[in-house]
Design an enzyme around this catalytic site. Structure first.
Site, PDB file in Angstrom:
ATOM      1  N   GLY A 192     -18.998  95.455  12.795  1.00 61.98           N
ATOM      2  CA  GLY A 192     -17.801  94.713  13.165  1.00 61.98           C
ATOM      3  C   GLY A 192     -18.073  93.393  13.843  1.00 61.98           C
ATOM      4  NE  ARG A 193     -20.135  94.518  18.970  1.00 60.77           N
ATOM      5  CZ  ARG A 193     -20.032  94.889  20.214  1.00 60.77           C
ATOM      6  NH1 ARG A 193     -19.461  94.097  21.074  1.00 60.77           N
ATOM      7  NH2 ARG A 193     -20.494  96.044  20.604  1.00 60.77           N
ATOM      8  NE  ARG A 243     -29.529  96.424  16.567  1.00 55.43           N
ATOM      9  CZ  ARG A 243     -28.313  96.952  16.715  1.00 55.43           C
ATOM     10  NH1 ARG A 243     -27.952  97.443  17.890  1.00 55.43           N
ATOM     11  NH2 ARG A 243     -27.456  96.972  15.713  1.00 55.43           N
ATOM     12  NE  ARG A 271     -25.465 100.999  12.139  1.00 55.64           N
ATOM     13  CZ  ARG A 271     -25.402 100.579  13.404  1.00 55.64           C
ATOM     14  NH1 ARG A 271     -25.106 101.434  14.359  1.00 55.64           N
ATOM     15  NH2 ARG A 271     -25.612  99.319  13.700  1.00 55.64           N
ATOM     16  CG  ASP A 311     -20.751 104.940  14.777  1.00 56.63           C
ATOM     17  OD1 ASP A 311     -20.253 105.999  15.205  1.00 56.63           O
ATOM     18  OD2 ASP A 311     -20.624 103.850  15.374  1.00 56.63           O
ATOM     19  CG  ASN A 312     -23.471 104.235  18.231  1.00 59.39           C
ATOM     20  OD1 ASN A 312     -23.246 103.293  17.478  1.00 59.39           O
ATOM     21  ND2 ASN A 312     -22.689 104.515  19.263  1.00 59.39           N
TER      22      ASN A 312
END
Length: 487
Positions: free
Chosen positions: A92-93, A176, A183, A252-253
């Site tokens: 989303g970002r 990153r 994921r 999702d993490n």
């Protein structure tokens, strides 16, 4: 070492096509400034550390410029968030700018977080704030230095671009690095949307590029799932052994590579509290420190469900049963090392659990410093130093007698014991109050403190002259700071 314009790209994930990601250009932030950079992370790309001093460096990592070979993409995925399934999430970002290949042939994803809106922004502004970007940078590099599997962070840039969260804050971006950003939620997305052909393509991509050793097995997909499970068990064991609380263990993490990423309201334990909740949005304590092991198992079961089109259900169930024994073996191995023990005995698990129960009772013991102090002197002397931090002195003395007997059976020389324990027990730990102090300085335009803290935390086991303040116990106001999910 390479210059910025000499990096080599090989964008394997982008080549999977539009079913897996969407092409999106980054939205730059105004008048970018470099806050902090990691020379260790730059080395992963064979990038000359001096490149961070160039004006172009901040411009590249603030969305103003792109490499010619970059192919910025927003990835699509879904996931279980606090136990409930969300059918469409995605970046989303953040944008996967591309994959850089270093001289060793390793591929590193360049993922720019805070790069603006994407088709998956879900009413968000696509921005990251300076506060959360600094926290992610510090944690990524510190966990790696501790030996905990983690994504890496190359740099943080900021600007005067305003963003609104609970209040107005500065926009920022963090770059990153990871071998992959796939994921658990990627597989869930294609499973629940019944795109089984795309699910197969995704799995074959992961197998070929990240688990090639599984391709020679009779059942490559099952071998891959077991590898993911083993890596996840090892990662969680490190979290528990070093007192790290992630805070948002949504599927999702969860990295398919078993590395820590998507840092949000994380915390390292100060005093030991098995029930510590670091995320003030976690009303039920789903992601409390003590729940991280069962939640990891739950998340692996969610991944297993998404793999049922490719793997027999019974074989997935059998593999899932391996998680807790694998976790326990990793965890006990780490805790033995933290206690300075070099051999395994049947009562080791009880020895560790009794110690944690004693810590829990009084909450006066600093979890990280306890192990450091335990190795500083001979066992009997060290026990006297740490004794007064416990409430149940009789209980601690009984534990101490068993620990002393254990040490005597091993017959280690103190110099060797001290060196061995100091190599695994950090003197410096990323405490939330330290992060908050350098964040406040950075928000006021002073980047010196965050750069110094990063340098100290990059060598957490080494005594560093003049840096004693970073090794102290936290003040009372600095304990149990509530951290927001907003970033």
């Amino acid at each position: 070492m390479k210059k910025l314009d000499q990096l080599t790209f090989d964008n394997r994930f982008a080549r999977l096509g539009d079913a897996f990601s969407t092409e999106v250009l980054p939205e730059p932030i105004e008048q970018p400034r470099l806050v902090v950079a990691s020379s260790d992370a730059m080395a992963l790309l064979d990038l000359d550390p001096a490149e961070a001093q160039r004006e172009e460096f901040a411009e590249l990592f603030a969305g103003h410029k792109l490499w010619g070979e970059a192919e910025p993409r927003a990835m699509v995925y879904s996931g279980h968030q606090f136990g409930g399934y969300t059918p469409r999430l995605g970046d989303g970002r953040g944008l996967l700018l591309g994959e850089v290949v270093n001289a060793a042939g390793e591929h590193w994803d360049l993922h720019l977080k805070g790069a603006g809106q994407t088709p998956y922004s879900r009413m968000g502004d696509g921005r990251a704030v300076l506060r959360s970007s600094i926290r992610e940078f510090l944690a990524s590099e510190h966990l790696h230095a501790l030996g905990i599997p983690s994504s890496r962070a190359l740099c943080v840039t900021t600007s005067d671009t305003p963003v609104w969260r609970e209040k107005q804050e500065r926009a920022a971006m963090v770059l990153r690095l990871a071998p992959s950003h796939v994921r658990f939620g990627h597989f869930e997305y294609f499973y629940y949307t019944r795109q089984h052909e795309q699910l197969k393509v995704l799995g074959e991509h992961v197998l070929a590029n990240h688990f090639p050793q599984c391709l020679t097995q009779d059942e490559p997909w099952l071998a891959m799932f077991r590898e993911v499970l083993e890596r996840t068990a090892a990662m969680i064991a490190h979290w528990q052994a070093y007192g790290f609380c992630h805070g948002v263990m949504n599927t999702d993490n969860m990295s398919i590579l078993g590395i820590t990423f998507d840092y949000g309201p994380y915390a390292f334990l100060d005093d030991f509290d098995a029930n510590h909740i670091c995320n003030h949005s976690d009303d039920t304590g789903r992601y409390s420190f003590s729940n991280q092991v069962p939640i990891a198992h739950w998340n692996l079961a969610a991944l297993a469900q998404a793999l049922t089109p490719m793997i027999e259900v019974e074989k997935l169930r059998e593999t899932l049963e391996l998680f807790l024994p694998l976790y326990q073996a990793h965890y006990l191995d780490l805790m033995r090392k933290r206690l300075g023990l070099t051999s395994a005995e049947d009562d080791d698990e009880a020895l560790v659990q009794r110690l944690l129960q004693l810590m829990q009772q009084g909450k006066a013991t600093d979890y990280s410093l306890f192990f450091r102090q335990l190795g500083e002197q001979a066992p009997a002397d060290a026990l006297q130093v740490v004794r007064n931090d416990f409430v149940d002195l009789a209980g601690f003395d009984a534990w101490g007698r068993d620990y002393l007997a254990r040490c005597e059976r091993e017959g280690q020389q103190q110099d060797e014991r001290r060196a061995r324990m100091h190599a695994v027990n950090p003197l410096y730990i990323l405490r939330n109050y330290l992060a908050q102090q350098v964040i406040e300085a950075a928000e006021a335009g002073d980047y010196g403190p965050v750069r110094e803290l990063h340098a100290v935390l990059s060598r957490p086991f080494d005594e560093q002259p003049g840096m004693q303040r970073y090794a102290q116990r936290p003040p009372e106001w600095g304990k149990h700071l509530e951290i927001s999910c907003s970033s």
